[in-house]
Design a protein around this motif. Structure first.
Motif, PDB file in Angstrom:
ATOM      1  N   ARG A  10       0.869  -1.175   0.000  1.00 24.24           N
ATOM      2  CA  ARG A  10       0.000   0.000   0.000  1.00 24.24           C
ATOM      3  C   ARG A  10       0.903   1.222   0.000  1.00 24.24           C
ATOM      4  O   ARG A  10       1.807   1.329   0.813  1.00 24.24           O
ATOM      5  N   CYS A  12       1.224   5.567  -0.121  1.00 26.34           N
ATOM      6  CA  CYS A  12       0.557   6.814   0.249  1.00 26.34           C
ATOM      7  C   CYS A  12       1.331   7.980  -0.357  1.00 26.34           C
ATOM      8  O   CYS A  12       2.536   8.111  -0.138  1.00 26.34           O
ATOM      9  N   TYR A  13       0.633   8.802  -1.126  1.00 21.58           N
ATOM     10  CA  TYR A  13       1.214  10.025  -1.683  1.00 21.58           C
ATOM     11  C   TYR A  13       0.556  11.207  -0.993  1.00 21.58           C
ATOM     12  O   TYR A  13      -0.670  11.287  -0.935  1.00 21.58           O
ATOM     13  N   VAL A  14       1.359  12.094  -0.442  1.00 17.15           N
ATOM     14  CA  VAL A  14       0.842  13.334   0.148  1.00 17.15           C
ATOM     15  C   VAL A  14       1.381  14.481  -0.694  1.00 17.15           C
ATOM     16  O   VAL A  14       2.600  14.671  -0.793  1.00 17.15           O
ATOM     17  N   LEU A  47      -7.272  11.822   5.900  1.00 17.88           N
ATOM     18  CA  LEU A  47      -7.100  10.389   6.171  1.00 17.88           C
ATOM     19  C   LEU A  47      -8.270   9.841   6.981  1.00 17.88           C
ATOM     20  O   LEU A  47      -8.796   8.765   6.679  1.00 17.88           O
ATOM     21  N   ARG A  50     -11.307   9.422   4.789  1.00 18.18           N
ATOM     22  CA  ARG A  50     -11.201   8.235   3.927  1.00 18.18           C
ATOM     23  C   ARG A  50     -11.503   6.962   4.707  1.00 18.18           C
ATOM     24  O   ARG A  50     -12.107   6.036   4.181  1.00 18.18           O
ATOM     25  N   LEU A  56     -10.415   3.347   3.255  1.00 17.36           N
ATOM     26  CA  LEU A  56      -9.177   2.975   3.926  1.00 17.36           C
ATOM     27  C   LEU A  56      -9.543   2.382   5.277  1.00 17.36           C
ATOM     28  O   LEU A  56     -10.402   2.933   5.978  1.00 17.36           O
ATOM     29  N   PHE A  62       1.364   1.565   5.585  1.00 18.97           N
ATOM     30  CA  PHE A  62       1.847   1.706   4.224  1.00 18.97           C
ATOM     31  C   PHE A  62       3.258   1.154   4.065  1.00 18.97           C
ATOM     32  O   PHE A  62       4.089   1.264   4.965  1.00 18.97           O
ATOM     33  N   VAL A  65       5.764   5.630   1.298  1.00 17.99           N
ATOM     34  CA  VAL A  65       5.190   6.960   1.519  1.00 17.99           C
ATOM     35  C   VAL A  65       5.997   7.939   0.687  1.00 17.99           C
ATOM     36  O   VAL A  65       7.235   7.936   0.742  1.00 17.99           O
ATOM     37  N   VAL A  87       1.065   9.161   9.014  1.00 25.99           N
ATOM     38  CA  VAL A  87       0.925   8.040   8.089  1.00 25.99           C
ATOM     39  C   VAL A  87       1.631   6.822   8.698  1.00 25.99           C
ATOM     40  O   VAL A  87       2.855   6.781   8.776  1.00 25.99           O
ATOM     41  N   ARG A  89       3.308   3.318   9.019  1.00 30.58           N
ATOM     42  CA  ARG A  89       4.122   2.583   8.058  1.00 30.58           C
ATOM     43  C   ARG A  89       4.515   1.219   8.617  1.00 30.58           C
ATOM     44  O   ARG A  89       4.633   1.052   9.828  1.00 30.58           O
TER      45      ARG A  89
END
Length: 116
Positions: A10, A12-14, A47, A50, A56, A62, A65, A87, A89
């Motif tokens: 998985r 995650c793009y911020v 987040l 979602r 999510l 994740f 990231v 986030v 991880r």
């Protein structure tokens, strides 16, 4: 269930939409100026929204990231650390931060490394 042990990947793009100036070649959504102090809170709200909408699962972790932009290195070291803490991880997750060379110093890189 630990996603990392079951092969689930998985990412995650911020998007950090702050830049000191607008580059002539840039088509990204950016804001010229100093980063807003509420930005990290906005990411937390997004987040949580979602999770509430079922896109999510709670406490999703994740494997990668990516903080991109804009210019994530325009954030203060504290704000960048807060983003990384928001986030969750898996151990050994890949974390990438876009940076402008003029924003870098040994001290900043060490602070980011300490933040994860």
């Amino acid at each position: 269930m630990d996603d990392a042990t079951h092969g689930a990947e998985r990412g995650c793009y911020v998007h950090v939409p702050f830049c000191r100036r607008r580059c002539h070649y840039c088509d990204f959504a950016v804001t010229v100026g100093r980063p807003d102090r509420e930005f990290v809170d906005d990411v937390v709200r997004e987040l949580n929204a979602r999770v509430a909408a079922g896109f999510l699962e709670p406490h999703a972790r994740f494997t990668t990231v990516f903080l991109g932009g804009g210019t994530p290195s325009a954030l203060s070291d504290d704000a960048l650390a807060q983003l990384l803490n928001v986030v969750e991880r898996v151990p050994g997750a890949e974390v990438t931060v876009e940076a402008n060379p003029e924003d870098l110093s040994v001290e900043r890189v060490e602070a980011w490394w300490s933040a994860g």
